[in-house]
Design an enzyme around this catalytic site. Structure first.
Site, PDB file in Angstrom:
ATOM      1  N   GLY A 202       0.803  -1.258  -0.097  1.00 32.38           N
ATOM      2  CA  GLY A 202       0.035  -0.057  -0.016  1.00 32.38           C
ATOM      3  C   GLY A 202       0.804   1.085   0.185  1.00 32.38           C
ATOM      4  N   GLY A 205       3.360   1.054   3.127  1.00 35.36           N
ATOM      5  CA  GLY A 205       3.814  -0.149   3.762  1.00 35.36           C
ATOM      6  C   GLY A 205       3.441  -1.330   2.991  1.00 35.36           C
ATOM      7  N   VAL A 207       1.482  -5.487   3.684  1.00 34.24           N
ATOM      8  CA  VAL A 207       0.545  -6.401   4.320  1.00 34.24           C
ATOM      9  C   VAL A 207       0.999  -7.718   4.247  1.00 34.24           C
ATOM     10  CG1 VAL A 207      -1.690  -7.192   5.073  1.00 34.24           C
ATOM     11  CG2 VAL A 207      -1.147  -4.786   3.961  1.00 34.24           C
ATOM     12  N   LYS A 221      -0.080  -5.316   8.716  1.00 28.87           N
ATOM     13  CA  LYS A 221       0.208  -4.306   8.068  1.00 28.87           C
ATOM     14  C   LYS A 221       1.416  -3.458   8.668  1.00 28.87           C
ATOM     15  CE  LYS A 221      -2.148  -0.147   6.253  1.00 28.87           C
ATOM     16  NZ  LYS A 221      -3.454   0.506   6.087  1.00 28.87           N
ATOM     17  N   ASP A 316     -11.160   7.084   1.315  1.00 28.38           N
ATOM     18  CA  ASP A 316     -10.443   6.209  -0.025  1.00 28.38           C
ATOM     19  C   ASP A 316     -11.351   5.003  -0.224  1.00 28.38           C
ATOM     20  OD1 ASP A 316      -8.840   5.894  -1.874  1.00 28.38           O
ATOM     21  OD2 ASP A 316      -7.459   4.982  -0.496  1.00 28.38           O
TER      22      ASP A 316
END
Length: 426
Positions: A202, A205, A207, A221, A316
């Protein structure tokens, strides 16, 4: 009938004013002090309410004052003690309270002038009205009224503090209920040389899939703290996800946080993201399932916008942020750029940008974040679910967008053409 006009103060030379028995309502205008020559004032037997204006004490020529049989409240203004010629005063049959003045001409009036005002009390004995002093201890009736009132206020404040503290403890318990997971427990899964455990990447970072010591599969995450805004994103997600609970929101199992490493441990979603199911040849969703998933996301947004203490704006909403559990139930995820509104707010300004194609126009042009922006993003995602086209598809450019494309199809009765893939389960 009606109310006394504020223009009554313009009657500067009037000598006598009798407006009794006229069913006047409202208050006595403070402008009455403008009646400089007034000597006789009779406003009795009306429906006047509110306080006796202190400005009435400026009408120095008053000889007779009759305000009886109204609904006047409050105390008798001390300014009336300064009326040097007042010979007759009747303010009986109202709702006045407090101590009757004992200065000026008031010592000449009888109890009848103040009768049937059950909140009034008197000092001089000739008032023949309940004394403001009790026999046992000389405690003023004012204090008898004030002390219980203050006690009630104190009780209300204590109850509010208890409720606030209870709520704070409840939130603290929620946070404590999230497991504090050590880096040592996660390290083997997130530092493996192979990317077998990598579920996705993402903005801040990656996952990973991991298994805790008790055998529970989780999604970890991990925030890349070298990226600007990553630490703030971690804090935002922690603040929001630790205080919300809904069947269609991703759930926090715990966290791992120190100066060098920050990670959220989330419920593992074995069926991945909605994006994968919409745009991969290996997967497929029929129309009914698409509608069910859309309802799941709508329920999550409804909770965030209306059923939490303050509105939470996701900012989002898109298929890659919708995760599917083992039962193919949708869970809204990734709250890294969310906004928690304070009470009364409807719109906030932000520099945070959502994903191109899904963001509402006002976010891109003005930086405005609101619940309407989430609804817009949900609408774009819904069009993507029904047409199989991403808003960033190569076919869209210039003035043409996914929204405009669908709108044009509706006008041309060509909806079947753009949605035919659904019949094939794509």
């Amino acid at each position: 009938m009606g109310q006394l006009s504020y223009e009554i103060g313009n009657l500067k030379t009037i000598y006598s004013l009798d407006l009794s028995f006229n069913q006047f309502s409202g208050g006595i205008p403070s402008t009455i002090s403008g009646c400089e020559s007034l000597q006789y004032l009779n406003l009795s037997n009306n429906q006047l309410r509110g306080a006796i204006p202190t400005t009435l004490g400026n009408v120095k020529g008053l000889i007779s004052l009759d305000l009886s049989y109204n609904n006047l409240s409050g105390s008798i203004p001390d300014s009336l003690e300064g009326l040097p010629f007042l010979e007759h005063c009747s303010i009986s049959n109202n709702k006045l309270e407090g101590e009757i003045p004992d200065g000026g001409r008031f010592g000449n009036f009888t109890a009848q002038s103040f009768a049937n005002n059950f909140g009034l009390c008197g000092g001089p004995v000739w008032f023949q009205i309940q004394s403001c002093l009790k026999d046992n201890g000389g405690i003023s009736i004012k204090y008898m009224i004030i002390v219980p009132s203050l006690s009630l206020v104190v009780i209300v404040v204590i109850i509010m503090l208890v409720l606030i503290r209870r709520r704070k403890r409840k939130n603290e318990r929620r946070v404590r209920n999230r497991r504090r997971i050590s880096y040592i427990e996660l390290e083997p899964d997130i530092t493996s040389l192979s990317e077998t455990n990598l579920l996705g990447r993402g903005s801040y970072g990656s996952v990973y899939k991991a298994t805790l010591s008790d055998g529970l599969d989780v999604a970890v995450k991990v925030f890349d703290l070298q990226l600007q805004g990553a630490a703030e994103s971690f804090d935002t997600e922690m603040e929001i996800l630790c205080n919300i609970r809904h069947r269609n929101l991703v759930r926090v199992v715990g966290c791992c946080s120190n100066k060098e490493f920050k990670a959220l441990v989330l419920t593992y979603m074995p069926n991945g993201s909605l994006d994968k199911w919409l745009h991969s040849d290996m997967y497929g969703l029929d129309l009914i399932k698409r509608l069910e998933l859309a309802i799941d996301v709508a329920a999550a947004l409804e909770y965030l916008h209306h059923n939490y203490t303050f509105p939470i704006i996701h900012s989002d909403v898109k298929p890659s942020n919708v995760l599917l559990d083992q039962d193919m139930v949708a869970h809204l995820a990734d709250f890294g750029i969310s906004k928690l509104f304070d009470r009364g707010e409807a719109v906030v300004q932000t520099r945070t940008m959502a994903t191109i194609g899904y963001a509402a126009p006002e976010l891109g042009t003005e930086g405005k974040v609101s619940t309407s922006g989430d609804v817009y993003s949900f609408g774009i995602m819904l069009l993507e679910m029904l047409t199989g086209k991403k808003p960033t598809d190569d076919m869209f450019g210039g003035e043409m967008s996914l929204k405009e494309w669908v709108n044009k199809a509706l006008q041309e009765n060509a909806v079947t053409g753009i949605a035919c893939f659904i019949i094939k389960g794509r």
